[in-house]
Design a protein around this motif. Sequence first.
Motif, PDB file in Angstrom:
ATOM      1  N   GLN A  81       0.970  -1.039  -0.032  1.00  0.00           N
ATOM      2  CA  GLN A  81       0.075   0.063  -0.162  1.00  0.00           C
ATOM      3  C   GLN A  81       0.852   1.244  -0.034  1.00  0.00           C
ATOM      4  O   GLN A  81       1.742   1.284   0.883  1.00  0.00           O
ATOM      5  N   VAL A  82       0.602   2.118  -0.918  1.00  0.00           N
ATOM      6  CA  VAL A  82       1.543   3.362  -1.064  1.00  0.00           C
ATOM      7  C   VAL A  82       0.842   4.352   0.141  1.00  0.00           C
ATOM      8  O   VAL A  82      -0.372   4.400   0.195  1.00  0.00           O
ATOM      9  N   GLN A  83       2.032   4.984   0.717  1.00  0.00           N
ATOM     10  CA  GLN A  83       1.675   5.882   1.476  1.00  0.00           C
ATOM     11  C   GLN A  83       2.558   7.271   1.540  1.00  0.00           C
ATOM     12  O   GLN A  83       3.740   6.864   1.216  1.00  0.00           O
ATOM     13  N   LEU A  84       2.158   8.502   1.467  1.00  0.00           N
ATOM     14  CA  LEU A  84       2.988   9.556   1.743  1.00  0.00           C
ATOM     15  C   LEU A  84       2.580  10.092   2.906  1.00  0.00           C
ATOM     16  O   LEU A  84       1.472  10.432   3.341  1.00  0.00           O
ATOM     17  N   VAL A  85       3.694  10.456   3.658  1.00  0.00           N
ATOM     18  CA  VAL A  85       3.630  11.218   4.948  1.00  0.00           C
ATOM     19  C   VAL A  85       4.275  12.385   4.979  1.00  0.00           C
ATOM     20  O   VAL A  85       5.471  12.284   4.950  1.00  0.00           O
ATOM     21  N   GLU A  86       3.664  13.342   5.375  1.00  0.00           N
ATOM     22  CA  GLU A  86       4.248  14.781   5.662  1.00  0.00           C
ATOM     23  C   GLU A  86       4.684  15.006   6.874  1.00  0.00           C
ATOM     24  O   GLU A  86       3.785  14.617   7.851  1.00  0.00           O
ATOM     25  N   SER A  87       5.646  15.803   7.300  1.00  0.00           N
ATOM     26  CA  SER A  87       6.010  16.337   8.507  1.00  0.00           C
ATOM     27  C   SER A  87       6.757  17.579   8.430  1.00  0.00           C
ATOM     28  O   SER A  87       7.051  18.041   7.284  1.00  0.00           O
ATOM     29  N   GLY A  88       6.638  18.490   9.418  1.00  0.00           N
ATOM     30  CA  GLY A  88       7.560  19.763   9.507  1.00  0.00           C
ATOM     31  C   GLY A  88       6.652  20.882   9.550  1.00  0.00           C
ATOM     32  O   GLY A  88       7.439  21.937   9.664  1.00  0.00           O
ATOM     33  N   GLY A 120      10.503  33.877   9.012  1.00  0.00           N
ATOM     34  CA  GLY A 120      11.216  32.630   9.657  1.00  0.00           C
ATOM     35  C   GLY A 120      11.073  31.688   8.383  1.00  0.00           C
ATOM     36  O   GLY A 120      10.764  32.019   7.208  1.00  0.00           O
ATOM     37  N   SER A 121      11.670  30.545   8.921  1.00  0.00           N
ATOM     38  CA  SER A 121      11.625  29.219   7.851  1.00  0.00           C
ATOM     39  C   SER A 121      11.253  27.843   8.378  1.00  0.00           C
ATOM     40  O   SER A 121      11.212  27.744   9.648  1.00  0.00           O
ATOM     41  N   LEU A 122      10.637  26.952   7.612  1.00  0.00           N
ATOM     42  CA  LEU A 122      10.386  25.910   7.984  1.00  0.00           C
ATOM     43  C   LEU A 122      10.689  24.857   6.885  1.00  0.00           C
ATOM     44  O   LEU A 122      10.831  25.152   5.684  1.00  0.00           O
ATOM     45  N   ARG A 123      11.138  23.744   7.284  1.00  0.00           N
ATOM     46  CA  ARG A 123      11.172  22.800   6.185  1.00  0.00           C
ATOM     47  C   ARG A 123      10.338  21.473   6.149  1.00  0.00           C
ATOM     48  O   ARG A 123      10.338  20.721   7.347  1.00  0.00           O
ATOM     49  N   LEU A 124       9.471  21.292   5.340  1.00  0.00           N
ATOM     50  CA  LEU A 124       8.744  20.136   5.238  1.00  0.00           C
ATOM     51  C   LEU A 124       9.170  19.067   4.621  1.00  0.00           C
ATOM     52  O   LEU A 124      10.034  18.947   3.517  1.00  0.00           O
ATOM     53  N   SER A 125       8.907  17.610   5.116  1.00  0.00           N
ATOM     54  CA  SER A 125       9.353  16.621   4.517  1.00  0.00           C
ATOM     55  C   SER A 125       8.155  15.647   4.158  1.00  0.00           C
ATOM     56  O   SER A 125       6.990  15.621   4.561  1.00  0.00           O
ATOM     57  N   CYS A 126       8.387  14.716   2.881  1.00  0.00           N
ATOM     58  CA  CYS A 126       7.218  14.119   2.584  1.00  0.00           C
ATOM     59  C   CYS A 126       7.957  12.672   2.172  1.00  0.00           C
ATOM     60  O   CYS A 126       8.912  12.729   1.259  1.00  0.00           O
ATOM     61  N   THR A 127       7.764  11.688   2.969  1.00  0.00           N
ATOM     62  CA  THR A 127       8.259  10.181   2.750  1.00  0.00           C
ATOM     63  C   THR A 127       7.324   9.259   2.399  1.00  0.00           C
ATOM     64  O   THR A 127       6.170   9.242   2.774  1.00  0.00           O
ATOM     65  N   ALA A 128       7.608   8.686   1.281  1.00  0.00           N
ATOM     66  CA  ALA A 128       6.755   7.647   0.618  1.00  0.00           C
ATOM     67  C   ALA A 128       7.226   6.307   0.893  1.00  0.00           C
ATOM     68  O   ALA A 128       8.450   5.962   1.010  1.00  0.00           O
ATOM     69  N   SER A 129       6.436   5.313   0.941  1.00  0.00           N
ATOM     70  CA  SER A 129       6.403   3.779   1.358  1.00  0.00           C
ATOM     71  C   SER A 129       5.504   3.051   0.212  1.00  0.00           C
ATOM     72  O   SER A 129       4.515   3.504  -0.166  1.00  0.00           O
ATOM     73  N   GLY A 130       5.827   1.951   0.176  1.00  0.00           N
ATOM     74  CA  GLY A 130       4.863   1.037  -0.604  1.00  0.00           C
ATOM     75  C   GLY A 130       5.420   0.873  -2.231  1.00  0.00           C
ATOM     76  O   GLY A 130       4.785  -0.029  -2.762  1.00  0.00           O
ATOM     77  N   ARG A 131       6.411   1.446  -2.679  1.00  0.00           N
ATOM     78  CA  ARG A 131       6.805   1.175  -3.963  1.00  0.00           C
ATOM     79  C   ARG A 131       8.090   2.182  -4.206  1.00  0.00           C
ATOM     80  O   ARG A 131       8.391   3.089  -3.285  1.00  0.00           O
ATOM     81  N   THR A 132       8.813   2.139  -5.231  1.00  0.00           N
ATOM     82  CA  THR A 132       9.806   2.941  -5.449  1.00  0.00           C
ATOM     83  C   THR A 132       9.483   4.046  -6.298  1.00  0.00           C
ATOM     84  O   THR A 132       8.541   3.814  -7.401  1.00  0.00           O
ATOM     85  N   PHE A 133      10.058   5.328  -6.039  1.00  0.00           N
ATOM     86  CA  PHE A 133       9.519   6.663  -6.438  1.00  0.00           C
ATOM     87  C   PHE A 133      10.558   7.317  -7.155  1.00  0.00           C
ATOM     88  O   PHE A 133      10.268   8.284  -7.410  1.00  0.00           O
ATOM     89  N   SER A 134      11.487   6.629  -7.578  1.00  0.00           N
ATOM     90  CA  SER A 134      12.994   7.222  -8.216  1.00  0.00           C
ATOM     91  C   SER A 134      12.558   8.010  -9.468  1.00  0.00           C
ATOM     92  O   SER A 134      12.773   8.766 -10.001  1.00  0.00           O
ATOM     93  N   ASN A 135      11.226   7.363 -10.056  1.00  0.00           N
ATOM     94  CA  ASN A 135      11.187   7.850 -11.326  1.00  0.00           C
ATOM     95  C   ASN A 135       9.703   8.603 -11.513  1.00  0.00           C
ATOM     96  O   ASN A 135       9.082   8.592 -12.670  1.00  0.00           O
ATOM     97  N   TYR A 136       9.570   9.094 -10.241  1.00  0.00           N
ATOM     98  CA  TYR A 136       8.142   9.887 -10.231  1.00  0.00           C
ATOM     99  C   TYR A 136       8.537  11.228 -10.097  1.00  0.00           C
ATOM    100  O   TYR A 136       9.464  12.124  -9.629  1.00  0.00           O
TER     101      TYR A 136
END
Length: 123
Positions: free
Chosen positions: A1-8, A16-32
Motif C-alpha cells: 500500500q502506497v503511503q505519503l506522510v508529511e511532517s515539518g 522565519g523558515s520551515l522545512r517540510l518533508s514527505c516520505t513515501a513507502s509502498g513502492r519505488t518513487f525514483s522515476n516519479y
Amino acid sequence: QVQLVESGGGLVQAGGSLRLSCTASGRTFSNYAWAWFRQAPGKEREFVAASVWSDDYADSVKGRFTISRDSAGNTVYLQMNSLKSEDTAVYSCAAGPRTMVNPIRVWTEYDYWGQGTQVTVSS
C-alpha cells in the motif's frame, strides 16, 4: 500500500523558515514527479513547487522556497524561507509518474497524496 506522510509543519513568525518533508513507502518513487500544493481556508488548492525533469515554482514562492529530494527518491523536501502570512495553508505533497504528469502544475495529474500538514505564519 502506497503511503505519503508529511511532517515539518507548524507555527512560525513572518520572516522565519520551515522545512517540510514527505516520505513515501509502498513502492519505488525514483522515476516519479514530486510536487507540493497548498490550500488556504476558503481558497482553491494551488501549485507551489514541483520536481520533475527540472524544478518549477509558483511565482509567489520563487526565490524563497526550494524543493529537493533524497538520493533514493522516496523523500521530498520543501525548504521554505522568508515566510509570509500569505503562505499560511495546508501543504500537501503529491507524486505521479514522470512521463505521465503533464501539465505539472495541475493537481489532478498526480496519483498519490499525503494527508497534508498545516503551516501557519504569524505576522
